[in-house]
Design an enzyme around this catalytic site. Structure first.
Site, short mmCIF file in Angstrom:
data_model
loop_
_atom_site.label_atom_id
_atom_site.label_comp_id
_atom_site.label_asym_id
_atom_site.label_seq_id
_atom_site.Cartn_x
_atom_site.Cartn_y
_atom_site.Cartn_z
N ASP A 1 38.08 46.44 49.84
CA ASP A 1 37.19 46.82 48.77
C ASP A 1 35.99 46.35 49.03
OD1 ASP A 1 36.07 47.35 46.28
OD2 ASP A 1 36.72 45.71 45.37
N ASN B 1 32.35 44.48 47.99
CA ASN B 1 31.80 45.10 46.22
C ASN B 1 29.58 43.78 46.59
OD1 ASN B 1 33.17 45.32 44.29
ND2 ASN B 1 34.27 43.59 44.94
N ASP C 1 33.34 52.88 39.46
CA ASP C 1 33.90 51.82 38.46
C ASP C 1 34.18 51.89 36.70
OD1 ASP C 1 35.52 50.07 39.80
OD2 ASP C 1 33.10 48.72 40.50
C1 GLA Z 1 35.27 45.96 42.49
C2 GLA Z 1 36.87 47.50 42.54
C3 GLA Z 1 37.30 47.29 40.65
C4 GLA Z 1 38.17 46.05 41.30
C5 GLA Z 1 37.68 44.10 41.00
C6 GLA Z 1 38.05 43.90 41.77
O1 GLA Z 1 34.62 45.98 41.32
O2 GLA Z 1 35.50 48.19 42.64
O3 GLA Z 1 38.07 48.51 41.42
O4 GLA Z 1 39.14 46.20 42.24
O5 GLA Z 1 36.41 44.96 42.07
O6 GLA Z 1 36.87 42.11 41.59
#
Ligand code: GLA
Length: 732
Positions: A480, A482, A550
């Protein structure tokens, strides 16, 4: 060989099964672009160029008084800044004397069998059953400082032509690349529509089509990733082009960082398309004797509409971009812990969740964010890749063993590029985070990013990830990221090389992913960036699937997955059934519909099974069985978009058809219900006209289903969906 060269006219013709691409080194050594489109006679298409005295368009010096010869007008293969061509250019170089005017001339070429590869960068590859050839055309700048090597990969059966560029400095001083686009196509004539994919977090890759007008239309990213906002995939089509008819061109960038896609409609109604690294955060120093490689662009042409263009990409990306075991092996149906329990878990709760899921037939349990360091919320812990055994109540190995005892595989979440200021790693190495000295860094999700352009930083993170992965049996990893990049500064680079940080970050990411895939060749890696913020062809070289968004609301997902399908196969789209009311939208959608949408992706669940009714649990059991039954058809079949979910009247549909036409799966979602409404039909695609097919016990000839369509069942519930299997009757 699919590459033809006529040495008298210095004409290069590249041929795939259905498309043709042509260039010509003209009398002054300028490499003209003469054709990209339908395959036809091998003929010198430069006859199409009109030469007229063009006011205010300059003439190169060697053209002397030939006022009709101007680079401002001519279709070129690799136009440069400062050459008298005032359109958007593909290359801008700062010479040692600080100037930037540049002209290129043909210096030679070579052809190679097989498809070229690029050091440290993703690239389409050929397999034994796919023929591929490479052409490298070398241009030299007229000031004799550097060569521009234009790379062409010709993949005949795939109907794909790839391009990349290598800039080789052969002078004795440093040059600075200020803009290096990976591809440029000039169209002499034609009115075009540009198709792009825009979005935001939780609503990625919305489809947009616009007619090109005079001026420049561009999409891009300066976020350090390909981004939620625009996807590095563009389509140019005729104004009348539809899903099934008309000409269209695809341009897909195999790169996960800043990009710029430009379409310029010029003063003579000519169109120029450029795609490459965004020049805003880019200035790359090339030392004497060194080379810079621009990332690859995969181009395709279809004269049978957007659907066929997409299927060219689907096939190529499934089998010639994604690598390793998981390209041809059935991937497990997974349950991800995130939307079910977020950070609120311990080992016992996870095992309970996995046990419930195993009973329904789920094959892989993924422990998402929250298992490491001090990570109770998304504000701390990133960077400390040490298992929080206190929280889990056991070691990772013990947890993984318990999951495996249930007959399931085990997967785990990482965000290797992320770092929280509240972490032991940051306290020990604040300089490892991307931040500019003397300026407070920009936070996002209360976190910073590590300087992945640095090998020492990457090595540290890699070794910690490996320690975790080696401490337990782990078959899946979710990678991931973010936040977007900001505060570009790397402590190890001198001032004049800070413009390299964004690109070096991406190269660092690729370097680490390559090491990871080599060390754990059987591990299934899923890419992710706050959902689909880094859903691009570059990532697919390392991670054969990417979490699409998401936003797990099935109805929202219709548009997201529809937009994604233009450039990427469903086998790459991470898609899960989540609970209702949906966490993002509050909407209720039948569980059958949530599965219809998730099955048109990698298929999994992301909810707490414990909270499900017995009725839903038994539905889930049959959904998993059904997915396994249709797996090959969905993942490897031909994908057809039947409607656009944003404009569909009441039913939205898409279809998977076996390549040999022996079966198809029609997926339909009722977007609206109208009492006493009109009938609804959907024309089926990809069948054999002369065969008989069975649908729900009734028989129809293939041509009837394709021409007349199938009368769809009436929906009796909001957002009801139907999965309709159409099977060829054997023995006729
Ligand atoms: C991101 C991902 C989610 C999850 C969160 C965890 O938003 O897209 O699927 O893994 O991080 O913090």
């Amino acid at each position: 060989m699919a590459i033809l060269f006529d040495s008298t006219s210095r004409l290069f013709t590249l041929e795939t099964n259905h498309s043709m691409y042509q260039m010509k080194a003209d009398r002054y050594g300028v490499l003209l672009h003469t054709w990209f489109g339908m395959k036809g006679s091998v003929f010198d298409y430069s006859y199409l160029i009109s030469y007229a005295d063009r006011g205010f368009s300059g003439n190169p010096y060697e053209a002397e008084d030939e006022r009709t010869y101007s680079l401002d007008v001519l279709p070129q293969e690799y136009p440069t800044y400062g050459s008298g061509d005032y359109r958007s250019s593909a290359l801008k170089v700062r010479y040692p004397d600080g100037t930037t005017a540049c002209e290129l001339r043909y210096a030679g070429h070579k052809t190679l069998e097989g498809k070229y590869a690029l050091p440290g960068l993703p690239a389409i590859y050929a397999t034994e059953d796919t023929k591929a050839d490479t052409l490298v055309i070398t241009l030299e700048d007229t000031r004799h400082c550097f060569y521009v090597h234009l790379y062409y990969g010709v993949l005949e059966e795939l109907d794909m032509i790839t391009r990349s560029v290598r800039i080789e400095n052969h002078s004795d001083a440093e040059i600075y690349l200020e803009n290096v686009q990976s591809t440029c196509i000039d169209y002499l004539h034609g009115e075009f529509d540009l198709h792009t994919f825009y979005g935001r977090h939780v609503k990625e890759r919305n489809y947009q089509r616009m007619t090109l007008r005079h001026g420049i239309q561009s999409v891009g990213s300066t976020r350090g990733t390909s981004s939620h906002q625009y996807n590095p995939f563009l389509i140019l089509s005729g104004e009348d082009t539809t899903e099934e008819n008309g000409s269209c061109y695809g341009f897909s960038f195999l790169y996960s960082g800043d990009f710029l896609g430009t379409a310029e409609y010029d003063q003579y109604n000519q169109t120029r398309i450029l795609l490459g690294i965004h020049p805003d955060n880019f200035c790359y120093c090339v030392k004497p004797g060194e080379s810079f490689y621009a990332p690859e662009v995969a181009m395709a042409y279809s004269h049978n509409g957007l659907g066929e263009l997409s299927r060219i990409y689907h096939k190529a990306y499934r089998n010639h971009l994604c690598r390793g075991k998981w390209t041809a092996t059935r991937r497990p149906v997974l349950l991800n812990s995130w939307e079910g329990i977020y950070f609120d878990f311990n080992g016992e709760k996870l095992v309970k969740m996995a046990k419930d899921a195993a009973e329904l037939g789920v094959e892989l349990f993924v422990m998402d964010d929250g298992w490491f360091g001090k990570r109770e919320l998304d504000v701390s812990g990133l960077g400390d890749w040490i298992v929080n055994e206190k929280k889990l109540g056991c070691t990772l190995g013990e947890l993984s063993d318990q999951i495996h005892d249930l007959g399931m595989q085990f997967g785990i979440w990482f965000e290797p590029e992320g770092i929280n200021e509240d972490s032991d790693l940051y306290r020990a190495h604040p300089d490892w985070a991307l931040q500019v000295p003397g300026k407070s860094p920009c936070r996002s999700r209360q976190q910073l990013l590590l300087d992945f352009s640095r090998e020492d930083v990457r090595d540290y993170i890699f070794s910690h990830i490996c320690q975790v992965l080696d401490s337990a049996k782990i078959e899946y990893l979710k990678w991931d990221l973010n936040r977007s990049l900001s505060d570009l500064y790397s402590a190890l680079l001198p001032a004049d090389r800070q413009g390299e940080v964004a690109h070096r970050f991406v190269l660092g990411l690729y370097d680490m992913l390559e090491k990871l895939t080599q060390r754990y060749p059987d591990m299934l890696i899923e890419g992710c960036s706050g959902g689909g913020g880094r859903f691009d062809a570059g990532m697919l070289y390392y991670t054969p699937q990417i979490w699409c968004s998401d936003d797990t609301d099935a109805i929202e997902r219709l548009s997201i997955q529809y937009g994604t399908s233009f450039g990427y196969p469903v086998s790459t789209m991470g898609s899960h059934v989540s609970k209702c009311p949906n966490e993002q939208t509050g909407r209720n959608t039948p569980i059958n519909t949530r599965a219809t949408v998730a099955m048109s992706g990698t298929f999994g669940y992301e909810l707490d099974v414990n909270e499900m009714s017995e009725e839903d649990k038994s539905i889930v059991r049959s959904q998993i069985d059904e997915f396994k039954k249709y797996y090959d058809l969905i993942q490897y079949g031909d994908y057809y978009r039947l409607t656009n979910p944003d404009t569909a009247e009441s039913y939205h549909g898409w279809e998977f058809a076996a390549a040999d036409g022996s079966e198809a799966l029609l997926c339909i979602v009722a977007l609206q219900i109208h009492p006493n409404g009109p009938g609804c039909w959907m024309k089926v695609k990809g069948l054999k006209p002369d065969s008989i097919y069975t649908v729900d016990g009734k028989e129809y000839p293939g041509d009837v289903l394709m021409n007349g369509g199938l009368l769809l069942p009436a929906a009796t519930e909001e957002y009801e969906s139907f999965r309709i299997h159409i099977v060829e009757k054997m023995g006729i």
